[in-house]
Write a protein that holds these residues in place. Structure first.
Motif, mmCIF file in Angstrom:
data_model
loop_
_atom_site.group_PDB
_atom_site.id
_atom_site.type_symbol
_atom_site.label_atom_id
_atom_site.label_comp_id
_atom_site.label_asym_id
_atom_site.label_seq_id
_atom_site.Cartn_x
_atom_site.Cartn_y
_atom_site.Cartn_z
ATOM 1 N N ASP A 140 0.704 -1.200 -0.072
ATOM 2 C CA ASP A 140 -0.041 0.097 0.117
ATOM 3 C C ASP A 140 0.984 1.195 -0.043
ATOM 4 O O ASP A 140 2.043 1.093 -0.065
ATOM 5 C CB ASP A 140 -0.979 -0.108 1.047
ATOM 6 C CG ASP A 140 -0.312 0.180 2.603
ATOM 7 O OD1 ASP A 140 0.874 0.848 2.549
ATOM 8 O OD2 ASP A 140 -1.016 -0.383 3.544
ATOM 9 N N PHE A 169 -2.291 -6.158 10.910
ATOM 10 C CA PHE A 169 -3.362 -5.197 10.072
ATOM 11 C C PHE A 169 -2.459 -4.323 9.060
ATOM 12 O O PHE A 169 -2.752 -4.391 7.871
ATOM 13 C CB PHE A 169 -3.953 -4.347 10.868
ATOM 14 C CG PHE A 169 -5.147 -3.150 10.125
ATOM 15 C CD1 PHE A 169 -5.980 -3.676 9.443
ATOM 16 C CD2 PHE A 169 -4.706 -2.149 9.847
ATOM 17 C CE1 PHE A 169 -6.833 -3.119 8.756
ATOM 18 C CE2 PHE A 169 -5.831 -1.114 9.342
ATOM 19 C CZ PHE A 169 -6.541 -2.002 8.697
ATOM 20 N N ARG A 175 -6.323 -4.182 -0.567
ATOM 21 C CA ARG A 175 -7.579 -4.629 -1.062
ATOM 22 C C ARG A 175 -8.387 -5.280 -0.105
ATOM 23 O O ARG A 175 -9.718 -5.581 -0.266
ATOM 24 C CB ARG A 175 -7.592 -5.396 -2.233
ATOM 25 C CG ARG A 175 -6.825 -4.660 -3.528
ATOM 26 C CD ARG A 175 -6.252 -5.620 -4.469
ATOM 27 N NE ARG A 175 -5.221 -6.386 -4.141
ATOM 28 C CZ ARG A 175 -4.622 -7.164 -4.986
ATOM 29 N NH1 ARG A 175 -5.135 -7.385 -6.187
ATOM 30 N NH2 ARG A 175 -3.865 -8.271 -4.531
ATOM 31 N N GLU A 176 -7.876 -5.427 1.308
ATOM 32 C CA GLU A 176 -8.558 -6.476 2.199
ATOM 33 C C GLU A 176 -10.084 -5.852 2.399
ATOM 34 O O GLU A 176 -11.113 -6.639 2.781
ATOM 35 C CB GLU A 176 -7.924 -6.210 3.501
ATOM 36 C CG GLU A 176 -8.603 -7.239 4.500
ATOM 37 C CD GLU A 176 -8.635 -8.611 4.013
ATOM 38 O OE1 GLU A 176 -9.837 -9.307 4.196
ATOM 39 O OE2 GLU A 176 -7.633 -9.532 3.785
ATOM 40 N N HIS A 177 -10.327 -4.471 2.570
ATOM 41 C CA HIS A 177 -11.594 -3.899 2.898
ATOM 42 C C HIS A 177 -12.553 -4.372 1.596
ATOM 43 O O HIS A 177 -13.736 -4.532 1.991
ATOM 44 C CB HIS A 177 -11.565 -2.431 3.115
ATOM 45 C CG HIS A 177 -11.014 -1.642 1.614
ATOM 46 N ND1 HIS A 177 -9.978 -1.890 1.193
ATOM 47 C CD2 HIS A 177 -11.773 -0.747 0.776
ATOM 48 C CE1 HIS A 177 -10.112 -0.980 -0.217
ATOM 49 N NE2 HIS A 177 -11.269 -0.356 -0.142
ATOM 50 N N ILE A 178 -12.184 -4.439 0.492
ATOM 51 C CA ILE A 178 -13.056 -5.150 -0.694
ATOM 52 C C ILE A 178 -13.273 -6.341 -0.494
ATOM 53 O O ILE A 178 -14.505 -6.801 -0.532
ATOM 54 C CB ILE A 178 -12.352 -4.650 -2.056
ATOM 55 C CG1 ILE A 178 -12.153 -3.196 -2.484
ATOM 56 C CG2 ILE A 178 -13.375 -4.998 -2.963
ATOM 57 C CD1 ILE A 178 -11.217 -2.800 -3.493
ATOM 58 N N TYR A 179 -12.479 -7.288 -0.171
ATOM 59 C CA TYR A 179 -12.662 -8.586 0.178
ATOM 60 C C TYR A 179 -13.714 -8.805 1.212
ATOM 61 O O TYR A 179 -14.709 -9.590 1.280
ATOM 62 C CB TYR A 179 -11.304 -9.295 0.450
ATOM 63 C CG TYR A 179 -10.410 -9.179 -0.807
ATOM 64 C CD1 TYR A 179 -10.626 -8.993 -1.919
ATOM 65 C CD2 TYR A 179 -8.728 -9.335 -0.334
ATOM 66 C CE1 TYR A 179 -9.631 -8.904 -3.030
ATOM 67 C CE2 TYR A 179 -7.769 -9.107 -1.129
ATOM 68 C CZ TYR A 179 -7.992 -9.016 -2.438
ATOM 69 O OH TYR A 179 -7.091 -8.731 -3.601
ATOM 70 N N ALA A 180 -13.497 -7.963 2.290
ATOM 71 C CA ALA A 180 -14.355 -8.236 3.395
ATOM 72 C C ALA A 180 -15.851 -7.531 2.800
ATOM 73 O O ALA A 180 -16.794 -8.269 3.281
ATOM 74 C CB ALA A 180 -14.010 -7.199 4.420
ATOM 75 N N LEU A 181 -15.963 -6.720 1.995
ATOM 76 C CA LEU A 181 -17.131 -6.289 1.666
ATOM 77 C C LEU A 181 -18.147 -7.308 0.702
ATOM 78 O O LEU A 181 -19.594 -7.362 1.315
ATOM 79 C CB LEU A 181 -17.042 -4.970 0.659
ATOM 80 C CG LEU A 181 -18.293 -4.334 0.137
ATOM 81 C CD1 LEU A 181 -19.057 -3.723 1.205
ATOM 82 C CD2 LEU A 181 -17.937 -3.118 -0.875
ATOM 83 N N HIS A 290 -22.401 -0.014 -1.081
ATOM 84 C CA HIS A 290 -22.024 -0.036 0.454
ATOM 85 C C HIS A 290 -22.424 1.052 1.170
ATOM 86 O O HIS A 290 -22.941 0.786 2.322
ATOM 87 C CB HIS A 290 -20.445 -0.314 0.208
ATOM 88 C CG HIS A 290 -20.042 -0.383 1.800
ATOM 89 N ND1 HIS A 290 -20.264 -1.384 2.429
ATOM 90 C CD2 HIS A 290 -19.089 0.547 2.437
ATOM 91 C CE1 HIS A 290 -19.638 -1.341 3.591
ATOM 92 N NE2 HIS A 290 -18.882 -0.180 3.455
ATOM 93 N N ARG A 294 -25.259 0.792 4.436
ATOM 94 C CA ARG A 294 -24.770 1.111 5.742
ATOM 95 C C ARG A 294 -25.630 2.203 6.170
ATOM 96 O O ARG A 294 -26.033 2.148 7.320
ATOM 97 C CB ARG A 294 -23.225 1.816 5.519
ATOM 98 C CG ARG A 294 -22.520 2.136 7.023
ATOM 99 C CD ARG A 294 -21.118 2.866 6.860
ATOM 100 N NE ARG A 294 -20.788 3.316 8.162
ATOM 101 C CZ ARG A 294 -19.559 4.100 7.885
ATOM 102 N NH1 ARG A 294 -18.740 4.021 6.774
ATOM 103 N NH2 ARG A 294 -18.985 4.160 9.154
#
Length: 307
Positions: A140, A169, A175-181, A290, A294
């Protein structure tokens, strides 16, 4: 000796690994060393290093690995940033049914290629052509020049480092936040192409050739991979995440301002080319959806008496 070389060349590998590079000899050495440590027979994959006009002895570095890897070296003249052209040069010479793109300086876990191939096998068993997105630790804007990570990776066993970094973390795939989404199901994303990054991604070679490979009009860093991901998506090639196809991004110097400016210009070209908005090119409706979900969840949580 000549007979054994000819025999190896007659066998078709399962995977072609393409690595574009430019004046990063030391990082290339680390990348190739990790490929030589893959838990696969040596004839399962080939490695194509495409040199975008280096002047630092890159060819000699590649030659040093010819006794450990089925590796070939290609060169194109230095005419500015031409990563797309370099990848296309390799793609035109790929012998395997699956092509894996790795960036120079991306250090693959010893199970990385095996995991990519397993994911493609699973997709084929379902009759679903796929592009497989591998997981990349330590990549990142904050980590790209991190001295701390450079120190951690010095002489590190990459498999052990991956085990350590997984729990931090600050080392996670950006891209983890996209995978979590989408709960790791990229088919649920409105714009799955936004995670199609050639630092660690594989596609059936035939699908890449059918799409004409990379658009060589991209002459600065950024978006040339995402734009190809968009075309693959439109052609019905689904994207799959493989958390087992792990790699580590080794930090290196870069000009953040220049890269951001170049990437923005590239995304504008991407949007014009396909007749879509810049927002659509960048995110699709993903972030908007998203945000709406939310808001809806928050509204449900507010007591009626205070609405």
């Amino acid at each position: 000796m000549q007979l054994s070389i000819d025999a190896r060349l007659r066998r078709t590998p399962a995977c072609t690994v393409i690595i574009p590079t430019y004046n990063r000899r030391a990082l290339l050495q680390r990348t190739l060393d990790q490929l030589a440590r893959q838990r696969l027979p040596g004839d399962t994959f080939e490695v194509l290093v495409v040199d975008d006009g280096s002047s630092d002895g890159t060819e000699e570095t590649v030659a040093d690995f010819r006794d450990r890897l089925d590796v070939r070296y290609f060169w194109q003249p230095d005419e500015g940033f031409r990563a797309g052209a370099a990848r296309n040069l390799g793609l035109a010479r790929a012998r395997a049914p699956v092509t894996l793109f790795l960036d120079c300086g991306v250090l693959a876990h010893s199970n990385c290629i095996r995991a990519h191939l397993a994911s493609h096998d699973a997709a084929a068993a379902q009759g679903l052509p796929a592009a497989v997105v591998g997981y990349v630790l330590c990549f990142d804007d904050e980590n790209q020049t991190s001295r701390e990570i450079v120190a951690e990776l010095r002489d590190a066993d990459i498999d052990r480092y991956v085990e350590m970094a997984h729990g931090r973390f600050s080392r996670a795939d950006v891209r983890e936040h996209i995978y979590a989404l989408c709960h790791d199901d990229l088919s649920l994303l409105d714009a799955p192409w936004v995670v199609f990054w050639t630092c660690n991604v594989s596609v059936r070679t035939r699908d890449l050739l059918d799409q004409g490979g990379f658009d060589e009009a991209f002459r600065t860093w950024g978006a040339e991979d995402v734009e190809l991901g968009y075309r693959l998506h439109k052609a019905g090639i689904g994207l799959r995440l493989s958390r087992q196809a792990l790699a580590v991004h080794h930090p290196h110097p870069f000009d953040a301002d220049a890269k951001r400016a170049g990437a923005l210009a590239n995304y504008r070209y991407f949007a014009r080319k396909h007749g879509i908005s810049l927002t659509k090119a960048l995110t699709g409706d993903m972030l908007a959806d998203h945000y709406r979900r939310r808001q809806a969840d928050q509204a449900k949580a507010i007591p009626k008496s205070v609405r």
